[in-house]
Write a protein that holds these residues in place. Structure first.
Motif, mmCIF file in Angstrom:
data_model
loop_
_atom_site.group_PDB
_atom_site.id
_atom_site.type_symbol
_atom_site.label_atom_id
_atom_site.label_comp_id
_atom_site.label_asym_id
_atom_site.label_seq_id
_atom_site.Cartn_x
_atom_site.Cartn_y
_atom_site.Cartn_z
ATOM 1 N N HIS A 40 0.842 -1.187 0.000
ATOM 2 C CA HIS A 40 0.000 0.000 0.000
ATOM 3 C C HIS A 40 0.883 1.245 0.000
ATOM 4 O O HIS A 40 1.686 1.435 0.908
ATOM 5 C CB HIS A 40 -0.884 -0.029 1.253
ATOM 6 C CG HIS A 40 -2.062 0.888 1.166
ATOM 7 N ND1 HIS A 40 -3.341 0.454 1.368
ATOM 8 C CD2 HIS A 40 -2.147 2.197 0.895
ATOM 9 C CE1 HIS A 40 -4.171 1.471 1.240
ATOM 10 N NE2 HIS A 40 -3.462 2.544 0.945
ATOM 11 N N ALA A 41 0.752 2.054 -1.030
ATOM 12 C CA ALA A 41 1.575 3.263 -1.100
ATOM 13 C C ALA A 41 0.973 4.356 -0.228
ATOM 14 O O ALA A 41 -0.228 4.577 -0.253
ATOM 15 C CB ALA A 41 1.660 3.757 -2.538
ATOM 16 N N LEU A 42 1.829 4.996 0.550
ATOM 17 C CA LEU A 42 1.401 6.163 1.318
ATOM 18 C C LEU A 42 2.223 7.325 0.772
ATOM 19 O O LEU A 42 3.434 7.367 0.943
ATOM 20 C CB LEU A 42 1.672 5.949 2.805
ATOM 21 C CG LEU A 42 1.286 7.085 3.746
ATOM 22 C CD1 LEU A 42 -0.171 7.453 3.594
ATOM 23 C CD2 LEU A 42 1.560 6.684 5.191
ATOM 24 N N VAL A 43 1.559 8.224 0.052
ATOM 25 C CA VAL A 43 2.309 9.290 -0.606
ATOM 26 C C VAL A 43 1.804 10.661 -0.201
ATOM 27 O O VAL A 43 0.691 10.806 0.302
ATOM 28 C CB VAL A 43 2.265 9.156 -2.152
ATOM 29 C CG1 VAL A 43 3.035 7.953 -2.602
ATOM 30 C CG2 VAL A 43 0.845 9.108 -2.645
ATOM 31 N N ASP A 216 -0.196 -1.952 -4.754
ATOM 32 C CA ASP A 216 -1.524 -2.395 -5.181
ATOM 33 C C ASP A 216 -2.542 -1.268 -5.028
ATOM 34 O O ASP A 216 -3.447 -1.122 -5.818
ATOM 35 C CB ASP A 216 -1.971 -3.588 -4.345
ATOM 36 C CG ASP A 216 -0.980 -4.731 -4.462
ATOM 37 O OD1 ASP A 216 -0.700 -5.146 -5.600
ATOM 38 O OD2 ASP A 216 -0.455 -5.178 -3.428
ATOM 39 N N ARG A 217 -2.407 -0.520 -3.915
ATOM 40 C CA ARG A 217 -3.347 0.578 -3.673
ATOM 41 C C ARG A 217 -2.575 1.807 -3.192
ATOM 42 O O ARG A 217 -1.449 1.687 -2.704
ATOM 43 C CB ARG A 217 -4.373 0.164 -2.624
ATOM 44 C CG ARG A 217 -5.276 -0.969 -3.117
ATOM 45 C CD ARG A 217 -6.466 -1.164 -2.211
ATOM 46 N NE ARG A 217 -6.075 -1.606 -0.881
ATOM 47 C CZ ARG A 217 -6.922 -1.683 0.147
ATOM 48 N NH1 ARG A 217 -8.186 -1.324 -0.012
ATOM 49 N NH2 ARG A 217 -6.511 -2.101 1.328
ATOM 50 N N ILE A 218 -3.185 2.949 -3.340
ATOM 51 C CA ILE A 218 -2.509 4.199 -2.998
ATOM 52 C C ILE A 218 -3.393 5.034 -2.076
ATOM 53 O O ILE A 218 -4.590 5.193 -2.331
ATOM 54 C CB ILE A 218 -2.201 5.042 -4.266
ATOM 55 C CG1 ILE A 218 -1.322 4.253 -5.236
ATOM 56 C CG2 ILE A 218 -1.519 6.353 -3.874
ATOM 57 C CD1 ILE A 218 -0.995 4.983 -6.519
ATOM 58 N N THR A 219 -2.789 5.547 -1.010
ATOM 59 C CA THR A 219 -3.460 6.540 -0.184
ATOM 60 C C THR A 219 -2.623 7.812 -0.228
ATOM 61 O O THR A 219 -1.400 7.747 -0.080
ATOM 62 C CB THR A 219 -3.612 6.050 1.269
ATOM 63 O OG1 THR A 219 -4.519 4.952 1.280
ATOM 64 C CG2 THR A 219 -4.133 7.151 2.166
ATOM 65 N N VAL A 220 -3.259 8.933 -0.498
ATOM 66 C CA VAL A 220 -2.523 10.195 -0.626
ATOM 67 C C VAL A 220 -2.874 11.114 0.540
ATOM 68 O O VAL A 220 -4.057 11.323 0.842
ATOM 69 C CB VAL A 220 -2.860 10.903 -1.954
ATOM 70 C CG1 VAL A 220 -2.009 12.162 -2.120
ATOM 71 C CG2 VAL A 220 -2.668 9.972 -3.134
ATOM 72 N N PHE A 221 -1.868 11.641 1.204
ATOM 73 C CA PHE A 221 -2.063 12.635 2.257
ATOM 74 C C PHE A 221 -1.695 14.012 1.712
ATOM 75 O O PHE A 221 -0.735 14.149 0.946
ATOM 76 C CB PHE A 221 -1.131 12.368 3.452
ATOM 77 C CG PHE A 221 -1.602 11.270 4.370
ATOM 78 C CD1 PHE A 221 -2.678 10.465 4.048
ATOM 79 C CD2 PHE A 221 -0.957 11.056 5.579
ATOM 80 C CE1 PHE A 221 -3.095 9.464 4.898
ATOM 81 C CE2 PHE A 221 -1.367 10.058 6.435
ATOM 82 C CZ PHE A 221 -2.432 9.253 6.097
ATOM 83 N N VAL A 231 -6.999 3.899 -3.169
ATOM 84 C CA VAL A 231 -7.388 3.803 -4.578
ATOM 85 C C VAL A 231 -6.519 2.738 -5.231
ATOM 86 O O VAL A 231 -5.303 2.761 -5.074
ATOM 87 C CB VAL A 231 -7.153 5.151 -5.295
ATOM 88 C CG1 VAL A 231 -7.574 5.061 -6.743
ATOM 89 C CG2 VAL A 231 -7.881 6.256 -4.567
ATOM 90 N N PRO A 232 -7.124 1.789 -5.955
ATOM 91 C CA PRO A 232 -6.289 0.799 -6.657
ATOM 92 C C PRO A 232 -5.295 1.505 -7.575
ATOM 93 O O PRO A 232 -5.686 2.433 -8.305
ATOM 94 C CB PRO A 232 -7.302 -0.018 -7.450
ATOM 95 C CG PRO A 232 -8.585 0.139 -6.706
ATOM 96 C CD PRO A 232 -8.554 1.511 -6.116
ATOM 97 N N THR A 233 -4.032 1.059 -7.529
ATOM 98 C CA THR A 233 -2.980 1.748 -8.288
ATOM 99 C C THR A 233 -3.308 1.800 -9.766
ATOM 100 O O THR A 233 -3.017 2.778 -10.440
ATOM 101 C CB THR A 233 -1.633 1.039 -8.054
ATOM 102 O OG1 THR A 233 -1.423 0.944 -6.648
ATOM 103 C CG2 THR A 233 -0.493 1.807 -8.683
#
Lengths: 636, 336
Positions: A40-43, A216-221, A231-233
Motif C-alpha cells: 500500500h503506497a502512502l504518498v 496495489d493501492r494508494i493513499t494520498v495525504f 485507490v487501486p494503483t
C-alpha cells in the motif's frame, strides 16, 4: 475520495487520527486501511503527515485522538517495542543501526534486549536462512562490522532487521533513497515474496515510477488529511497522483518546456585524471557555461568524493582541475567559493544547515564566508534575497524563523538560494532532491533551468536516474572511481544508464566473461547494447591496444560508423563476416529476471580460423547473474 | 502541511513574547540573579551596603574577564582548561617585565604572551585535530609550571604604584576595573552579534561541517577563539596584580572551573553554537553572588565548595531539562 478499501478485509485500520505538535496540526483526522497481502503506497508532499502517521502506527508517537485497529481490535501503543510485539515494524530511512556492531548483531539487535543467553551460532544460522530465503545470500557479510557497509547495504540490514521480527505489518519509509535501479528491483523481489506470505506492507516513497511498479493501492495525504484513500494503483495515473499530492497541476516537473541553456564552447570546469583516495581513481570531464551536466552512477562509485574535491573539501592526489582555463587547486572550500563555485552538499543536516541560526543567517552563510569586511554586510543582499525568495515561492516573513522549523523541501530551497545569491559561475549540487517532495522538486528544476539559461554551469550528482535523464543536458557516468562515458541524455534511458553505471572491476561477472573470451580467442570481446541504428558499448577488452572496431568503451556510434555493421544488423547465431574479413559473434545475455542486457560480442581479426560458436556461447553463458549481482556487490 | 506557502500554522507571537523567546534563557537566569540578590538582602542586612556592592563588583572582574574568552571557546564547542594557569604565568611575565619595561609595554608583553599560549592551544586543536580538553589540559600543566620556573617559586611584589590605579581608582564612584569589565563585555557582545567573525564562531559551534562547506574560515576563527581566551587571561592577570601590587605563581588556581561554570550557568551549550555573552555576564554575577552570600552567611569555607558545586550542577540540570523539552518539541515539528 474513494472508499474502495472497504471491500477488502482490513488488517490494520485507522479512523480519524488527529495529532498536533505545539500549535501545528500535523494530522487532521486521517483514515487509512491496510489489507493482508498488499503493498500500500502512502504518498504526499513533505510535511503532508506521512511520517507522523507512520510513527503513530508503529508506536513511536501517540496520537491525540483517533481509532486504530489491528485485526479489528483497538490498539494504542505506548512504545515502538509494544508495536513490534503486536506485529508492526517500521523500517526507517535514517538508519537506527549501531556501526560498531557486526551485521549479524544489528539484525538481531531487538533480541539483545531480551533476557536469556544468546546462542551466536543459532543466530548466525537463522540469519543465513533469512538471507537465503529472500535471495540475498552472499550480498551481506554477516560478521563484518556495519561501518564497512555501503549506504544501500545498511538499508538492506535495516530491512532484514524487520524481516527477522516476522512482523505482520511492515512500514517502509523511503527505503530506496540510497538504492540503484538494480537494488530497487532486488528489494521489490523481497517485497513480493512477503506479500505472497500474506504480510501487509506500507510503502512510503517520493519516486512515482516505483509506486506504480510495486504497489496495489494508494493513499494520498495532503496537509494532514487523506485526499485519496486506498485507490487501486491501476485506476490512478501519474499526473493525477501528482495533482492529488500537491493540489495543483504540474505538467512536467523537469521543465522540459523551457529552452535548454545554450552550452557555449567555454569550459568552466575541466577535470583531468582526478584521483582522490579512496574512491576516485581516474575521473575526467568538463562542464561548459549554460550546460546542466549530470554525474550519474551507483552510490559509492566516487561521484560525491569527486565534486567534494573540486570544491576543496578533499585533497587532490592526482590529476588536475582547471577553472575557466586556469589551473585550480583549492585547499579549502573558501578558495572554491572565491573562484566562483557554489556547492549544495549531499547531506543537508550534516553539511548544509546551521541548526541554531535563523533562515536569514542560513541563507547568508556563504556570503559571510566570502565577505571581506569586518561587519556582516547583510543589507547588501536585501533586495536580492527578497527577489530570490519570490522566485522560489517562499514568503519573506520566514526569514526570521528558525531554520529547523521549515520542511525539508524548504530547507533545501534555502541552501540553494544561499549559493545563487553568490552568483557563481559553476553550481554543484550533490543529490539535490533526496527526500524532497515533487512540488519542491519541480521548483528546483525550473530554477536550475533558468540559471543555466543565464549562462551558469550546473553540475548535478544524482543516484536517481530518472532525475539525471530529466534535468541534465549531458551525462557523465562514473563507475568504480573512473568516468566511463559522456553522453547527451537524449541518447539514454534508465536501462542503458544502469548498464553504463555497472562496475568494471574484474570482480564483475560480465567483465570476467570478456577476460575469458580474450584469453581463449585472439580478438576483441565487448559488451554492447543495440537500439535502433545505434550501438552502446559498455565494456571492451582486447589483446591489442586498438582493435579498430570503430567503437570503444563508453561510446555510442551509429552502426554504419563501426567496422562490424554486418554482424550488428544480422545478430545471427553464428559468426558473421564483414567485407574486410573480420568475423563477429554476438551472444544475447539476460538478467536474472529475464530482461534484456544486450550482447556479449567477440570479433576476430581477418584471416583467423572460425571457432565453434557453441563453445563461445558456453563461455558467455557459464556465468549466472552477471551485471545485476555485480552491481549489487559494487555498491559495497 | 501548507508547505509551499507557510512554514507553520502559527499565529505571530506579540513582539514582547518574541523578544523573550529569543532570550528566554538569559531571562530565566536574570530572574534567578534577582531572586538571589533579594534573598541575600533578606538574610544579611550587610548585603545591600555600598561597601559590599563594591566588593561584589571587584570580585567579578577577574572571573568576568576570563569568562569572555571562555565563552568564545565554548561557543565553538571547545573548552579552555588552561586559563587559570595562564593567568598565573602571564602574571609572572608581567611582574618580571616591570623591572625592564615601562608599565604599558609590560602589560602589552603579558597580553602577547597570553595570546601566544592561546595560539598554541588553538593551532594544535584545529590543525592537529586533538581534543580541546587534552590540549588545554596540557597547557594548564605547562602554564603553571612556567609560572614556577620563571618566578623561582617566589611571589613578585612591590609592583609599580601606577598599576595600582587600575584597582583603586573610581569613575563617578564606580570602580575603574568594573567599568573596564563592562566595556570588554560590550565589545565582545558587539563582536559576537554584529560581525562576520562573531557569526562565524557561532556557525562553527552549531555545525562545523556546514560552516566549512559554506566557505567560512573555520580554522582561522577557531584559533582566534583560543587566542582571545589566552590574551584575556593575561588581561585578568593585570587586574589581579593591580589589586595587591604583588603576583604569586599560584595565583588564579581553579579559575578555569569558575569561568566554565559561569559560561554554562549563563546558558551556553558545551556542544557549541548556543549561548550569549550577556548570559555569561549574568552567570559571572551569579557565581560571585553565591560566593559572596556564603561568606556573608559565615558558611564554613570547607563547605563552600560543596555548596557551589551543587548549585552549578543543579542550575545546569534544570537548564538541560528545559532545553531538552524544547528540542523534543522542535524535532517533532520537523517530522510529518
Amino acid at each position: 475520495m474513494s472508499d474502495a478499501g472497504e471491500t477488502r478485509s482490513s488488517l490494520l485500520s485507522a479512523r480519524e487520527v488527529w495529532k498536533a505538535f505545539d500549535r501545528t496540526q500535523a494530522l487532521s483526522g486521517v483514515s487509512f486501511d491496510l489489507a493482508a497481502g498488499e503493498v500500500h503506497a502512502l504518498v504526499g508532499a513533505n510535511g503532508a503527515g506521512k511520517s507522523t502517521f507512520s510513527r503513530i502506527v508503529s508506536g513511536h508517537l501517540a496520537c491525540d485522538r483517533g481509532d486504530i485497529r489491528l485485526s479489528g481490535k483497538p490498539v494504542q501503543f505506548a512504545s515502538a517495542r509494544e508495536a513490534i510485539r503486536a506485529g508492526i515494524t517500521m523500517v526507517t530511512q535514517e538508519t537506527s543501526l549501531a556501526p560498531d556492531l557486526s551485521v549479524l548483531e544489528n539484525i538481531y539487535l531487538p533480541e539483545l534486549g531480551m533476557g536469556g543467553r544468546l546462542s551466536w551460532r543459532r543466530l548466525y544460522a537463522r540469519a543465513q536462512g533469512l538471507l537465503e530465503e529472500f535471495g540475498q545470500g552472499g550480498h551481506l557479510p554477516l560478521r563484518r562490522p556495519l561501518r564497512d557497509l555501503s549506504a544501500s547495504q545498511r538499508q538492506m540490514v535495516e530491512i532484514l532487521k524487520a524481516l527477522a521480527l516476522d512482523s505482520q505489518v511492515i512500514i517502509f519509509d523511503e527505503p530506496t533513497a540510497s538504492f540503484s535501479p538494480n537494488e530497487v528491483d532486488r528489494l521489490f523481489d523481497v517485497m513480493r515474496l512477503l506479500v505472497e506470505r500474506g504480510k501487509a506492507l506500507v510503502f512510503v516513497s517520493h519516486r512515482l515510477e516505483e509506486i506504480f511498479e510495486i504497489t496495489d493501492r494508494i493513499t494520498v495525504f495532503r496537509e494532514g488529511r487523506d485526499v485519496a484513500r486506498a485507490v487501486p494503483t491501476g485506476d490512478m495515473t501519474p499526473t493525477e497522483l501528482v495533482r492529488l499530492m500537491v493540489g495543483r497541476e504540474i505538467a512536467d516537473i523537469y521543465a522540459h518546456g523551457a529552452a535548454p541553456g545554450r552550452a557555449t564552447s567555454a569550459a568552466i570546469l575541466e577535470v583531468e585524471h582526478l584521483a582522490t583516495a579512496p574512491r576516485v581513481k581516474d575521473v575526467s570531464f568538463a562542464v561548459h557555461a549554460g550546460e546542466i551536466l549530470g554525474l550519474a552512477g551507483l552510490v559509492g562509485a566516487g561521484r560525491s568524493e569527486c565534486v567534494e574535491t573540486v570544491f576543496g573539501l578533499r585533497r587532490i592526489e592526482g590529476g588536475a582541475i582547471r577553472l575557466a582555463g586556469k589551473p585550480f587547486r583549492p585547499r579549502a572550500p573558501i578558495d572554491a567559493v572565491r573562484a566562483g563555485i557554489g556547492f549544495i552538499p549531499e547531506d543537508r543536516r550534516r553539511q548544509g544547515l546551521v541548526p541554531d541560526f535563523s533562515v536569514r543567517e542560513n541563507l547568508l552563510l556563504a556570503h559571510i564566508g566570502r565577505h571581506r569586511g569586518f561587519g556582516l554586510g547583510y543589507e547588501r543582499h536585501q533586495g536580492d534575497v527578497e527577489h530570490l525568495l519570490g522566485e522560489l515561492g517562499l514568503p519573506p516573513r520566514i526569514l526570521d524563523a528558525g531554520i529547523l522549523t521549515l520542511s525539508g523541501g524548504m530547507q533545501q530551497k534555502i541552501v540553494l538560494a544561499r549559493w545563487i545569491l553568490m552568483r557563481p559561475d559553476l553550481l554543484i549540487l550533490d543529490e539535490p532532491t533526496r527526500g524532497v517532495d515533487i512540488g519542491t522538486r519541480s521548483t528546483i528544476y525550473a530554477m536550475l533551468r533558468r540559471l543555466a539559461q543565464r549562462g551558469m554551469a550546473v553540475l548535478i550528482v544524482s543516484s536517481d536516474f530518472e532525475e539525471v535523464l530529466g534535468i541534465c543536458d549531458r551525462v557523465v557516468v562514473i563507475s568504480d572511481g573512473a568516468d566511463v562515458t559522456s553522453i547527451p541524455s537524449r541518447y539514454l534511458d534508465v536501462e542503458k544508464l544502469a548498464m553504463f553505471a555497472a562496475p568494471r572491476s574484474s570482480a564483475d561477472a560480465t567483465h570476467h566473461v570478456l577476460e575469458r573470451l580474450v584469453h581463449a580467442y585472439p580478438g576483441a570481446a565487448y559488451w554492447i547494447f543495440v537500439e535502433g541504428d545505434r550501438l552502446y558499448c559498455f565494456d571492451l577488452l582486447s589483446a591489442e591496444a586498438d582493435p579498430g572496431l570503430g567503437f570503444a568503451r563508453g561510446t555510442f556510434p551509429r552502426i554504419e560508423q563501426t567496422m562490424i555493421p554486418q554482424a550488428l544488423l544480422q545478430r545471427a547465431a553464428s559468426f558473421a563476416a564483414e567485407a574486410d574479413g573480420r568475423q563477429t559473434l554476438l551472444v544475447p545475455i539476460r538478467g536474472h529476471r529475464g530482461h534484456d542486457l544486450g550482447y556479449v560480442g567477440l570479433t576476430l581479426a581477418p584471416g583467423r580460423a572460425t571457432p565453434d560458436p557453441e563453445q563461445v556461447r558456453r563461455i558467455v553463458l557459464a556465468e549466472p547473474g552477471r551485471a545485476e549481482d555485480a552491481a549489487m556487490r559494487a555498491a559495497g | 502541511m501548507s508547505g509551499e506557502v507557510v512554514p507553520r500554522k502559527r499565529r505571530r507571537a506579540p513582539a514582547l513574547r518574541r523578544l523573550f523567546r529569543g532570550a528566554q534563557l538569559e531571562l530565566r537566569m536574570l530572574i534567578l540573579l534577582v531572586l538571589l540578590s533579594f534573598g541575600l538582602s533578606l538574610i544579611s542586612p550587610y548585603f545591600f551596603t555600598l561597601s559590599n556592592i563594591l566588593n561584589v563588583m571587584d570580585q567579578s572582574v577577574i572571573t568576568g574577564i576570563v569568562s569572555i574568552g571562555q565563552t568564545f571557546v565554548i561557543l565553538i564547542a571547545g573548552i579552555d582548561l588552561s586559563v587559570g594557569s595562564l593567568t598565573g604565568a602571564t602574571g609572572i611575565v608581567l611582574g618580571l617585565s616591570f623591572s625592564v619595561l615601562p608599565v604599558p609595554l609590560a602589560i602589552l608583553c603579558a597580553i602577547l604572551a597570553g595570546g601566544f599560549a592561546g595560539f598554541i592551544n588553538g593551532f594544535i586543536i584545529t590543525k592537529g585535530r586533538v581534543a580541546a580538553f587534552i590540549v588545554t589540559l596540557g597547557m594548564m600543566s605547562v602554564g603553571r609550571s612556567m609560572a614556577y620556573v620563571l618566578s623561582g617559586a617566589n611571589s613578585i611584589s612591590q609592583l609599580p604604584e601606577s598599576l595600582g590605579e587600575l584597582a583603586s581608582s573610581t569613575v563617578l564612584g564606580v570602580p575603574t576595573n568594573f567599568i573596564v569589565l563592562v566595556v570588554l563585555y560590550a565589545i565582545a557582545w558587539y563582536y559576537l552579534t554584529f560581525t562576520k567573525g562573531g557569526r562565524t564562531i557561532y556557525a562553527i559551534g552549531s555545525n562545523v561541517e556546514a560552516a566549512r562547506t559554506a566557505g567560512l574560515s573555520v580554522d582561522f576563527y577557531s584559533i582566534l577563539a583560543y587566542v582571545v581566551s589566552g590574551a584575556l587571561s593575561a588581561v585578568a592577570a593585570v587586574f589581579l596584580a593591580a589589586r595587591i601590587l604583588s603576583i604569586d605563581p599560584i595565583a588564579a588556581t581553579g579559575l578555569e572551573l569558575d569561568t566554565i561554570a559561569a559560561v554554562v550557568i549563563g546558558g551556553a551549550s558545551l556542544f557549541g553554537g548556543r549561548g550569549t555573552i550577556i548570559g555569561t555576564f549574568i552567570g559571572v554575577l551569579i557565581m560571585v553572588l553565591i560566593r559572596n552570600g556564603l561568606n556573608l552567611l559565615n558558611v564554613n569555607p570547607y563547605w563552600q565548595g560543596t555548596a557551589i558545586g551543587s548549585i552549578i550542577v543543579a542550575a545546569v540540570l534544570l537548564e538541560r531539562f528545559l532545553s531538552a523539552r524544547e528540542a523534543a518539541r522542535r524535532d517533532d515539528e520537523e517530522e510529518g
